[in-house]
Scaffold this motif. Structure first.
Motif, PDB file in Angstrom:
ATOM      1  N   GLN A 184       8.335  67.607  11.576  1.00 36.78           N
ATOM      2  CA  GLN A 184       8.207  66.401   9.893  1.00 36.78           C
ATOM      3  C   GLN A 184       8.713  66.981   9.256  1.00 36.78           C
ATOM      4  N   LYS A 185       8.897  66.164   7.743  1.00 34.38           N
ATOM      5  CA  LYS A 185       9.262  65.996   6.432  1.00 34.38           C
ATOM      6  C   LYS A 185       7.743  66.212   6.409  1.00 34.38           C
ATOM      7  N   VAL A 186       7.623  67.062   5.379  1.00 44.38           N
ATOM      8  CA  VAL A 186       6.042  67.474   4.820  1.00 44.38           C
ATOM      9  C   VAL A 186       5.950  67.341   3.065  1.00 44.38           C
ATOM     10  N   ILE A 187       5.593  66.542   2.859  1.00 43.69           N
ATOM     11  CA  ILE A 187       5.030  66.796   1.482  1.00 43.69           C
ATOM     12  C   ILE A 187       3.961  66.292   0.324  1.00 43.69           C
ATOM     13  N   LYS A 188       3.421  67.214  -0.175  1.00 42.57           N
ATOM     14  CA  LYS A 188       2.010  67.199  -1.501  1.00 42.57           C
ATOM     15  C   LYS A 188       2.033  66.003  -1.932  1.00 42.57           C
TER      16      LYS A 188
END
Length: 301
Positions: A184-188
């Motif tokens: 997964q690419k993870v962004i906050k």
């Protein structure tokens, strides 16, 4: 004979007047129907300008590029804003059967207005008209939860990733990680002060590295009415359960929500099942559809 002609003439005149009156009434009725609907008349140029601005802003950062790719995979920001009024049945059912929230709602995605009708009693409703939150319950048991908070909350489930396109949203790229066997690419996403009713909220999106669809997201609830002295509820993680495509937009057909942990996949206790159904878009709603109806109570004053 003259009398007969006179009577016949009178009959024809009265018949002609009656026909004209009927035609007039039919015209009036048609006009009346038209005025009871509000069209989703957002000019294409406005939509394109908003999409272009989001595209330019997001693609200046790596985190923004991930979000933009997710929007594209889910059908595109242009289609999201062009499709019209967004309606769906959202059944939020905690495992402990406390605080069930089951409503059919319609959202103006352009201006984030909302109207909900209870599934168990469609005459009970609540909403947000862009300035005021309102509720019109059948009785005190109709909505055993904070309807002001809930008016737009389901949109932040079913509207991901599109709901993060606006100004005042800050994105941070986190390290990629494996989730349920898939990278997964993870962004906050966090918010500027004063943005929305709970600017201390955050979302952490898991964007599938192969499909660019949102597989899950973590979030907190920091709604000031719940936490007047600051702070927030423990972090939760919501996992997509199946998808469907409606008018070119890919939606989750349900979610499972867990308490978030530091274990593998971060899935703690299973706490809520969410079913999403009857998804549709419409070019029209009834006139003043999102406005406070007669007899409703205003909540945010």
């Amino acid at each position: 004979m003259k009398t007969l002609y006179k009577l016949l003439g009178l009959f024809l005149v009265l018949n002609l007047v009656a026909c004209k009156q009927t035609a007039k009434e039919e015209v009036d009725t048609t006009t009346e129907v038209k005025t009871t609907e509000a069209n989703y008349d957002i000019p294409d140029s406005w939509i394109q300008k908003r999409v272009d601005a989001a595209n330019k802003r997001l693609n200046t950062t790596e985190a923004g590029k991930v979000l933009w790719s997710a929007m594209e995979a889910h059908g595109g920001l242009n289609k999201w804003y062009s499709n019209g009024y967004f309606s769906f049945h959202f059944n939020y059912a905690p495992v402990n059967v406390k605080g069930i929230r089951d409503s059919y709602q319609t959202i103006d995605t352009w201006s984030n207005k909302a109207r909900h009708n209870s599934i168990t009693d469609p005459t009970s409703s609540f909403g947000w008209d862009g300035e005021e939150a309102w509720v019109k319950p059948k009785d005190s048991t109709s909505f055993a939860y904070d309807t002001q908070f809930w008016a737009l909350t389901p949109l932040y489930f079913s509207g991901q990733p599109f709901v993060l396109d606006g100004e005042g949203v800050n994105l941070e790229l986190l390290p990629e990680q494996e989730f349920q066997g898939t990278m997964q690419k993870v962004i906050k996403a966090t918010y500027d002060a004063g943005v929305g009713s709970a600017p201390d909220d955050y979302y952490i999106l898991y964007v599938n590295a192969k499909t660019n669809l949102v597989d899950a997201f973590k979030y907190i609830v920091s709604y000031p009415e719940y936490f007047p002295n600051g702070g927030h509820a423990p972090e939760k993680i919501t996992v997509t359960q199946g998808t469907t495509t409606v008018d070119g937009i890919v939606f989750a057909t349900g979610f499972k929500t867990y308490w978030s942990t530091n274990d593998k996949d971060g899935l703690g206790e299973y706490i809520t099942k969410i079913d999403v159904s009857d998804i549709s878009f419409s070019p029209t709603v009834e006139e003043n559809f999102f406005s406070k109806p007669e007899g409703a109570k205003v909540l945010n004053k």
